[in-house]
Design a protein around this motif. Structure first.
Motif, PDB file in Angstrom:
ATOM      1  N   UNK A  35       0.842  -1.194   0.000  1.00  0.00           N
ATOM      2  CA  UNK A  35       0.000   0.000   0.000  1.00  0.00           C
ATOM      3  C   UNK A  35       0.879   1.247   0.000  1.00  0.00           C
ATOM      4  N   UNK A  36       0.631   2.122  -0.964  1.00  0.00           N
ATOM      5  CA  UNK A  36       1.302   3.412  -1.031  1.00  0.00           C
ATOM      6  C   UNK A  36       0.257   4.508  -0.926  1.00  0.00           C
ATOM      7  N   UNK A  37       0.446   5.418   0.011  1.00  0.00           N
ATOM      8  CA  UNK A  37      -0.455   6.554   0.179  1.00  0.00           C
ATOM      9  C   UNK A  37       0.073   7.725  -0.641  1.00  0.00           C
ATOM     10  N   UNK A  38      -0.792   8.328  -1.446  1.00  0.00           N
ATOM     11  CA  UNK A  38      -0.469   9.482  -2.276  1.00  0.00           C
ATOM     12  C   UNK A  38      -1.356  10.633  -1.815  1.00  0.00           C
ATOM     13  N   UNK A  39      -0.771  11.567  -1.063  1.00  0.00           N
ATOM     14  CA  UNK A  39      -1.556  12.627  -0.422  1.00  0.00           C
ATOM     15  C   UNK A  39      -0.633  13.768  -0.030  1.00  0.00           C
ATOM     16  N   UNK A  40      -1.188  14.948   0.240  1.00  0.00           N
ATOM     17  CA  UNK A  40      -0.359  16.030   0.788  1.00  0.00           C
ATOM     18  C   UNK A  40       0.230  15.631   2.135  1.00  0.00           C
ATOM     19  N   UNK A  41       1.470  16.003   2.349  1.00  0.00           N
ATOM     20  CA  UNK A  41       2.172  15.656   3.583  1.00  0.00           C
ATOM     21  C   UNK A  41       1.608  16.443   4.766  1.00  0.00           C
ATOM     22  N   UNK A  42       1.406  15.766   5.900  1.00  0.00           N
ATOM     23  CA  UNK A  42       1.045  16.442   7.147  1.00  0.00           C
ATOM     24  C   UNK A  42       1.573  15.627   8.317  1.00  0.00           C
ATOM     25  N   UNK A  43       1.164  15.984   9.516  1.00  0.00           N
ATOM     26  CA  UNK A  43       1.710  15.344  10.715  1.00  0.00           C
ATOM     27  C   UNK A  43       1.284  13.886  10.875  1.00  0.00           C
ATOM     28  N   UNK A  44       0.367  13.409  10.034  1.00  0.00           N
ATOM     29  CA  UNK A  44      -0.119  12.034  10.147  1.00  0.00           C
ATOM     30  C   UNK A  44       0.737  11.029   9.389  1.00  0.00           C
ATOM     31  N   UNK A  45       1.694  11.513   8.603  1.00  0.00           N
ATOM     32  CA  UNK A  45       2.451  10.614   7.731  1.00  0.00           C
ATOM     33  C   UNK A  45       3.175   9.533   8.526  1.00  0.00           C
ATOM     34  N   UNK A  46       3.778   9.893   9.649  1.00  0.00           N
ATOM     35  CA  UNK A  46       4.512   8.910  10.448  1.00  0.00           C
ATOM     36  C   UNK A  46       3.598   7.781  10.917  1.00  0.00           C
ATOM     37  N   UNK A  47       2.367   8.115  11.229  1.00  0.00           N
ATOM     38  CA  UNK A  47       1.430   7.076  11.676  1.00  0.00           C
ATOM     39  C   UNK A  47       1.064   6.140  10.523  1.00  0.00           C
ATOM     40  N   UNK A  48       0.939   6.675   9.311  1.00  0.00           N
ATOM     41  CA  UNK A  48       0.671   5.828   8.151  1.00  0.00           C
ATOM     42  C   UNK A  48       1.856   4.904   7.885  1.00  0.00           C
ATOM     43  N   UNK A  49       3.053   5.438   7.991  1.00  0.00           N
ATOM     44  CA  UNK A  49       4.239   4.611   7.779  1.00  0.00           C
ATOM     45  C   UNK A  49       4.367   3.541   8.857  1.00  0.00           C
ATOM     46  N   UNK A  50       3.954   3.861  10.079  1.00  0.00           N
ATOM     47  CA  UNK A  50       4.006   2.866  11.153  1.00  0.00           C
ATOM     48  C   UNK A  50       3.043   1.708  10.890  1.00  0.00           C
TER      49      UNK A  50
END
Length: 377
Positions: A35-50
């Motif tokens: 799964x690859x997320x394609x979206x504007x970067x915000x503070x939630x990115x680390x949680x998606x990567x986790x």
């Protein structure tokens, strides 16, 4: 057993996926998909990567209507698809749905959008609405599946010829984690001093003005009633209310703004009733969360909102854009006995278990992926 896929998930804000789609993303990864997320970067990115997602930044103007800005989004989505070469794309939010569908079709990539709301342009009337309809008709033509969150939106799109009946499927919103949003005991507030809670971005379209105006009316009769709002300022939305307006209502004693909360469960647990006077929704997540936590709700009699409750049994309806109607509904709630309020909340929890568990949404996406990629058994 289906083969592992590379799934790109695109949305206009990474936090949207963290807040509403964590269960789906976790299930797709557990199924063996990349799964690859394609979206504007915000503070939630680390949680998606986790969670195990890869992340690719997608700069975009969420509120811009200019043709040039939208051309940039289309080109960026297309360039990302060229680099990532996904097997299928899942999309949420309006611009990602429209311009992602156009970019994917040009590359013959299966694309599955989720119509979570119609947006200001679609509901504006006149030329802007006609342009929006034209883009939808062109973008959604030939897609294998188009998900909707309520039947009113599906029937509206089908009636306008924007989707075919065979494409359209209805989901129970984004699905609720019924374990995480567990029933909570009703607070021990005096019957004439309930806490009414609204959770939403501070947008005019969410009914924030009506909530504040109704609070002023209700508190004249029931001065100990509390009206709380949880949510961020919607600075990138055309219907955003200025912070100064919220402060004026708070200074007048009508409402209390609690700001944004990463976890709304404590606020719901402290509330007697959750209120959402929105003008229209896909399927309002906050009302499903409230029901899962055994809280009665008050909301507007509009598509999406009215689908989230059983009127009179799990909550009360009011008229949209009508603060007097909302005030009457709040007053009616105050007249209920504590036992009646608790029974209403328990009925909401039972309905959430029956209709809105995230397992329903995950199963629907698994089937849609199989259909779109030719792996249906």
């Amino acid at each position: 057993m289906t083969r592992p896929l590379h799934i790109v998930v695109t949305v206009n804000a990474a936090w949207n996926l963290v807040n509403f789609r964590t269960g789906l993303l976790r299930a797709l990864i557990a199924d063996g998909h990349r799964v690859t997320v394609l979206a504007p970067h915000d503070d939630s990115v680390a949680r998606l990567q986790a969670l195990g997602c890869a992340f690719v930044d997608l700069p975009m103007n969420r509120k811009g209507l200019s043709p040039l800005a939208n051309l940039h989004i289309w080109r960026r989505l297309g360039a990302a698809m060229d680099r990532l070469r996904p097997d299928v794309v899942l999309s949420f939010t309006i611009k990602n749905n429209l311009f992602g569908a156009l970019a994917a079709r040009r590359r013959r990539i299966p694309f599955i959008p989720n119509v979570t709301g119609l947006g200001t342009a679609f509901l504006s009337g006149g030329g802007l609405q006609r342009v929006a309809q034209m883009i939808y008709r062109h973008a959604f033509r030939g897609l294998p599946v188009v998900f909707f969150q309520n039947r009113d939106d599906l029937e509206l799109f089908a009636g306008m010829g924007l989707v075919r009946p065979g494409q359209a499927r209805v989901l129970p919103g984004s699905g609720i984690d019924l374990t995480r949003f567990a029933p909570a005991p009703m607070p021990e507030n005096p019957p004439d001093a309930p806490v009414f809670l609204m959770i939403a971005r501070l947008l005019r379209d969410k009914g924030v003005v009506e909530f504040a105006d109704a609070a002023a009316v209700v508190r004249r009769q029931f001065p100990h009633a509390q009206f709380r709002i949880v949510g961020p300022f919607g600075t990138e939305n055309r219907s955003a209310l200025p912070p100064a307006q919220i402060m004026r209502w708070q200074d007048a004693g009508h409402i209390v703004h609690l700001g944004a909360m990463p976890d709304v469960r404590p606020a719901i647990a402290e509330a007697d009733c959750v209120v959402l006077p929105s003008y229209r929704e896909g399927m309002p997540r906050v009302l499903l969360e409230a029901a899962a936590m055994a809280r009665p709700v008050i909301t507007t009699d509009v598509p999406g909102c009215r689908d989230a409750l059983d009127a009179g049994k799990t909550g009360l309806l009011c008229q949209p854009r009508d603060s007097a109607s909302l005030a009457r509904a709040c007053a009616d709630f105050i007249t209920l006995t504590p036992e009646a309020r608790a029974a209403m909340g328990q009925a909401g929890r039972a309905r959430a278990e029956r209709l809105f568990g995230e397992a329903h949404v995950i199963a629907a996406y698994r089937q849609a992926l199989a259909d779109a990629t030719g792996q249906a058994g």
